[in-house]
Write a protein that holds these residues in place. Structure first.
Motif, short mmCIF file in Angstrom:
data_model
loop_
_atom_site.label_atom_id
_atom_site.label_comp_id
_atom_site.label_asym_id
_atom_site.label_seq_id
_atom_site.Cartn_x
_atom_site.Cartn_y
_atom_site.Cartn_z
N LEU A 83 34.59 36.84 45.29
CA LEU A 83 35.17 35.61 45.54
C LEU A 83 35.89 35.24 44.06
CD1 LEU A 83 32.97 33.48 47.91
CD2 LEU A 83 35.09 34.56 48.34
N TYR A 84 35.56 36.17 42.68
CA TYR A 84 36.04 35.85 41.60
C TYR A 84 37.79 35.84 41.76
CZ TYR A 84 34.36 40.55 42.31
OH TYR A 84 34.26 42.09 42.78
N GLN A 85 38.52 35.23 40.92
CA GLN A 85 39.85 35.04 41.00
C GLN A 85 40.72 35.81 40.14
OE1 GLN A 85 40.15 30.68 41.65
NE2 GLN A 85 40.49 31.17 43.92
N LEU A 86 41.74 36.44 40.35
CA LEU A 86 42.63 36.80 39.41
C LEU A 86 43.98 36.49 39.90
CD1 LEU A 86 41.54 40.69 39.60
CD2 LEU A 86 40.89 38.94 37.99
N GLN A 87 44.97 36.44 39.05
CA GLN A 87 46.43 36.05 39.34
C GLN A 87 47.51 37.06 39.15
OE1 GLN A 87 45.99 32.02 38.21
NE2 GLN A 87 48.24 31.47 38.77
N PRO A 88 47.64 37.94 39.88
CA PRO A 88 48.61 39.27 39.47
C PRO A 88 49.80 38.78 39.36
CG PRO A 88 47.07 39.84 41.34
CD PRO A 88 46.88 38.45 40.92
N VAL A 89 50.65 39.28 38.32
CA VAL A 89 52.06 39.10 37.95
C VAL A 89 52.64 40.34 37.91
CG1 VAL A 89 51.71 39.03 35.56
CG2 VAL A 89 53.60 37.75 36.51
N GLY B 234 50.97 34.39 34.74
CA GLY B 234 50.17 34.86 36.13
C GLY B 234 51.21 34.62 37.25
N GLY B 235 50.68 35.01 38.41
CA GLY B 235 51.28 34.92 39.88
C GLY B 235 51.41 33.28 40.18
N PRO B 236 51.94 33.27 41.26
CA PRO B 236 52.02 31.75 41.67
C PRO B 236 50.82 31.12 42.10
CG PRO B 236 53.00 33.19 43.26
CD PRO B 236 52.81 34.16 41.90
N PHE C 191 39.05 38.52 44.69
CA PHE C 191 39.42 39.91 44.63
C PHE C 191 39.45 40.49 46.22
CE2 PHE C 191 38.14 44.34 44.12
CZ PHE C 191 38.54 44.80 43.23
N ARG C 192 38.69 39.63 47.00
CA ARG C 192 38.67 40.02 48.50
C ARG C 192 40.14 40.08 48.91
NH1 ARG C 192 33.64 37.02 51.13
NH2 ARG C 192 35.01 37.31 52.89
N GLU C 193 41.04 38.88 48.66
CA GLU C 193 42.25 38.62 49.24
C GLU C 193 43.14 39.80 48.70
OE1 GLU C 193 42.36 33.89 49.77
OE2 GLU C 193 42.53 34.58 47.57
N ILE C 194 43.06 40.03 47.22
CA ILE C 194 43.83 40.92 46.78
C ILE C 194 43.63 42.23 47.65
CG2 ILE C 194 44.10 42.83 44.80
CD1 ILE C 194 43.33 40.17 43.07
N ILE C 195 42.45 42.71 47.82
CA ILE C 195 42.32 44.04 48.58
C ILE C 195 42.76 44.00 50.11
CG2 ILE C 195 40.49 45.77 49.54
CD1 ILE C 195 40.86 45.56 46.45
N ASP C 196 42.54 43.06 50.61
CA ASP C 196 43.10 42.77 51.98
C ASP C 196 44.89 42.84 51.90
OD1 ASP C 196 40.77 42.32 53.24
OD2 ASP C 196 40.69 40.10 53.15
N THR C 197 45.30 42.15 51.01
CA THR C 197 46.69 42.19 50.68
C THR C 197 47.22 43.61 50.59
OG1 THR C 197 46.74 39.87 49.97
CG2 THR C 197 48.63 41.28 49.67
N PRO D 6 55.26 35.82 45.34
CA PRO D 6 54.10 35.95 45.92
C PRO D 6 53.59 37.36 45.90
CG PRO D 6 55.44 34.77 47.35
CD PRO D 6 56.22 35.18 46.25
N PHE D 7 52.20 37.74 45.82
CA PHE D 7 51.77 38.96 45.41
C PHE D 7 52.02 40.07 46.50
CE2 PHE D 7 47.84 41.95 45.78
CZ PHE D 7 48.10 42.48 44.50
N GLU D 8 51.92 39.65 47.67
CA GLU D 8 52.44 40.53 48.71
C GLU D 8 54.06 40.83 48.75
OE1 GLU D 8 52.37 41.13 53.67
OE2 GLU D 8 50.80 39.70 52.63
N GLU D 9 54.65 40.02 48.41
CA GLU D 9 56.06 40.24 48.27
C GLU D 9 56.55 41.11 46.92
OE1 GLU D 9 60.63 38.03 47.50
OE2 GLU D 9 58.78 36.91 48.16
#
Length: 301
Positions: free
Chosen positions: A178-184, A210-212, A217-223, A286-289
């Motif tokens: 659940l720790y958060q990152l903001q990929p750009v 950072g990204g928007p 981390f879980r959301e990043i891997i799911d994406t 957005p990260f996925e885009e």
């Protein structure tokens, strides 16, 4: 203008050089011996062979340049090889600033890191802060960028995760994830470096990048799994177990995490990037885009 770029053959450096050339600047790139072939635009770039830790090459290299972009940094130390945060972040920056002043360079753009701050903090953050202090006290007209995780073609983190997901049906998650990152995306970071040379209102400013929005981390891997079309079973690893492993094996290059990297991962890396996007006229992606934009058709396989 003529721009001197350190770290030009690296992941971010190549993108910055490409953006500078696209906008009509002349580029003089500092490249370590043996790394010349890593530079994408060798034919259009003036190459200076050297290392920021050896200042005698810097002043001649900076001569005639109106601006300097300093991108050199590490995320992991190897003290046995002389690769330390103190040398690469602090000493190299001090050498660059002193050489830039002597060469009459006016504009200085510096790559730092999100979370840079004085003690108490990880040595990575402390030495990035100390490097910033050198730049701020230099008398040069500066812009400092503090990015979160940068992704794109050739990155050594997100692409590593993509390769793992394509090979295996499971992915290890440290703790609850659940720790958060903001990929750009790297191309937006590169655009900002080039634009900073043209936008006076970005002078003597520090930008958190950072990204928007923050992602766990879980959301990043799911994406990532969604983009590459793979199902993933997330295997959670106890934090205490990974801490013990990092303490035991982190000094070896083959082990993926040092104790410091683990601490920083669990701390997260997030920011409010609105000033960055507004001042440089960039649209948050957005990260996925962003992933789909550079993975392209490969992401569909």
């Amino acid at each position: 203008m003529r721009v001197f770029v350190t770290g030009a053959s690296g992941f971010v450096g190549n993108e910055v050089v490409g953006e500078l050339l696209k906008r009509g600047h002349a580029v003089r790139a500092l490249v370590r011996p043996g790394s010349e072939n890593k530079l994408w635009d060798r034919e259009r770039v003036e190459i200076v062979t050297g290392d920021c830790l050896y200042p005698e090459v810097l002043e001649p290299g900076l001569s005639g340049c109106e601006a300097a972009i300093h991108l050199i940094g590490i995320i992991r130390e190897f003290p046995g090889r002389g690769v330390t945060f103190e040398r690469v972040h602090v000493e190299a920056t001090r050498n660059m600033v002193e050489a830039a002043r002597k060469a009459g360079v006016r504009r200085f753009l510096h790559m730092s890191a999100l979370g840079a701050r004085p003690e108490p903090a990880d040595p990575y953050h402390i030495t990035n802060w100390q490097a910033e202090e050198i730049v701020r006290a230099s008398g040069l007209t500066y812009t400092i960028f503090r990015p979160s995780v940068i992704y794109g073609p050739g990155d050594q983190s997100i692409n590593l995760f993509v390769r793992h997901l394509r090979r295996l049906p499971f992915f290890p998650i440290i703790g609850d994830g659940l720790y958060q990152l903001q990929p750009v995306p790297v191309w937006q970071v590169a655009a900002a470096f080039a634009l900073a040379l043209e936008l006076p209102h970005t002078e003597n400013r520090i930008y958190e990048v950072g990204g928007p929005e923050p992602l766990t981390f879980r959301e990043i891997i799911d994406t990532l799994a969604r983009v590459v079309g793979r199902r993933v079973f997330k295997v959670h690893q106890p934090v205490w177990c990974m801490r013990a492993a990092a303490r035991l094996c982190g000094r070896f290059a083959w082990f993926p995490l040092t104790p410091g990297q683990l601490r920083m991962l669990l701390e997260g890396s997030t920011c409010d990037p609105r000033a960055f996007y507004q001042d440089f006229g960039l649209t948050p992606l957005p990260f996925e885009e962003g992933l789909r934009r550079y993975l392209g058709s490969a992401a569909q396989g």
